[in-house]
Design an enzyme around this catalytic site. Sequence first.
Site, short mmCIF file in Angstrom:
data_model
loop_
_atom_site.label_atom_id
_atom_site.label_comp_id
_atom_site.label_asym_id
_atom_site.label_seq_id
_atom_site.Cartn_x
_atom_site.Cartn_y
_atom_site.Cartn_z
N LYS A 199 -0.71 -8.34 -7.47
CA LYS A 199 -0.38 -9.47 -8.34
C LYS A 199 0.13 -8.97 -9.69
O LYS A 199 1.14 -9.42 -10.19
CB LYS A 199 -1.62 -10.36 -8.51
N GLU A 205 -5.41 1.76 -8.35
CA GLU A 205 -5.43 2.22 -6.96
C GLU A 205 -4.07 2.01 -6.30
O GLU A 205 -3.51 2.91 -5.67
CB GLU A 205 -6.49 1.45 -6.16
N GLY A 256 -6.07 -13.70 -7.34
CA GLY A 256 -5.91 -12.62 -6.36
C GLY A 256 -6.61 -12.94 -5.04
O GLY A 256 -6.06 -12.74 -3.96
N ARG A 257 -7.82 -13.47 -5.11
CA ARG A 257 -8.59 -13.73 -3.89
C ARG A 257 -8.15 -15.02 -3.20
O ARG A 257 -8.74 -15.41 -2.19
CB ARG A 257 -10.08 -13.74 -4.20
N GLU A 342 -16.76 -12.69 -6.21
CA GLU A 342 -15.91 -12.52 -7.38
C GLU A 342 -15.69 -13.87 -8.07
O GLU A 342 -15.54 -13.94 -9.29
CB GLU A 342 -14.56 -11.90 -6.99
N HIS A 373 -28.05 -5.63 16.99
CA HIS A 373 -28.67 -4.35 17.31
C HIS A 373 -28.81 -3.47 16.08
O HIS A 373 -28.99 -2.26 16.19
CB HIS A 373 -27.86 -3.64 18.40
N LYS A 482 -13.08 -0.45 -15.01
CA LYS A 482 -11.70 0.05 -15.04
C LYS A 482 -11.47 0.87 -16.31
O LYS A 482 -10.87 1.94 -16.27
CB LYS A 482 -10.70 -1.12 -15.02
#
Length: 517
Positions: A199, A205, A256-257, A342, A373, A482
């Site tokens: 965005k 990253e 963003g999400r 978030e 399990h 950050k």
Amino acid sequence: MSAARPRCDETLAWRRLQERFRSEGAAFDLRQAFAQDAGRFERFSQPAPHLFADLSKNLIDAATEQALFSLARETGVEAWRDAMFAGERINNTEQRAVKHWLLRAPRDAGDADSVAVHETLDAMLAYAERVRADAAITDVVNIGIGGSDLGPQMAVAALDAFRKPAQRFHFVSNVDGHELDAVLQRVRPEGTLFLVASKTFTTLETMTNARSARAWFQRQGGRDVARHFAALTTNVEAAREFGVATTFGFWDWVGGRYSLWSAIGLPLAIAVGAQRFRELLAGAHAMDLHFRLEPLERNLPVRLGLLDVWYRDFHGFSSRSIAPYHSALRRLPAYLQQLEMESNGKSVDAHGRPLAFGTSPVLWGEPGTNGQHAYFQMLHQGTDRVPVEFFAVRQAAHALPGHHDLLLANALAQAQALMQGRADAGGHRNFPGNRPSSFFVLETLDPASLGALIALYEHRVFTSGAVWGIDSFDQWGVELGKVLAGDLAQRLASGDTAGLDGSTAGLLRRLRAGRAA
Ligand code: F6P
């Protein structure tokens, strides 16, 4: 309008709910509730677009749910919802509108941005079709993180049955070079399309991975960066500077999400094609209409969001487990983690005032039956009660005999065992039961039902966030790390530990051991 919103814990309904919890809620027993009310399943289950939800195995009765609806009314949830759909700047800390719903609204939605949204969508889908038809492109590598990774990654996996088999999809998110390196070893420059999804087009990253991918491409003799790289971003200028010719933009009113529906969805559009992508949008739009128009009492996202408030702030449950009984939904828990944690992981209200009650729970989970399990032991017999959310799909997309009924039987059995428990076996073999769960049923896992399911969760998170009076659309909590990482990257290079706390300094020295000072 935000100034007029009353604090949830100062409302009459909140006090009523506290009383109800003391008088009925704490001792509520699901088994008795079913024994006393033959209509409980009907009362607490309902259809919504493209799915069906059974909430009857939750620790709630009609009177409590009524009090929760009053809480929603007193805290102005409906007005807040309408403000979002009217394009008001309800993300008040960033002074932005919240209009991801517009990305899936029809062309004639009447919003000032509708034309631009559909122009971009048409262009992106036309590009997706060209890539699908391009036999030279065998691999699509999405480089992005958070919302620029989790949505498309989750959806490409979920809709694998609709994918064009000839093309492979890879998702690189982590700055850990092992991840990109492993993908680069499996692809050829002339057969690869890199999608740089960000965005902001500034995320450490993503930009580190994008630069390394471009350098690898050029080292391998790849020449046509313009053909092999495309960008999905609101920062079109930065993408151009990076050297990308093909850019699909979106807008600052898309969090963003919440960006799967925008150009960030391009990997999915390439995987399943333009028509299927439009079906995803249409499924989500159907849920938008449900959320906008249904009365609170039959409004599924509202009922779920209010249940979340009841569990978090009255029962004190601090986690919820996501159990998709369909392996294609394996990334759903991670996707919902970002969406909910978030959005609602905040401890101040929209005006910055500290909250005296809990907000986002921890979301976690794995596909069933694998989770059974591993950690279901704790869900059945542990000291904490964790509400579980089961997702079942009626029709399988494979023809292997026997499997699907076994899968569905396991989902049903787990929900049944959590509720019923077992008191007759003695000691270690006893199950306390009375453990809550919700159960969602999809007819098939297809673009429309996936779109509706994701939009359901978006609006559910909206509802609890609106009751709590928080800004569900910012994410200031990710900023400090950050900034510190930028400083520590320099210190790792130089060895400078001046001013650091003892632990960070000690670890930094250990990580640098053997390097020149
Ligand atoms: O750091 C959190 C975050 O801002 C998320 O909200 C977002 O989805 C992610 O980073 C990626 O951001 P971008 O798409 O700008 O690279």
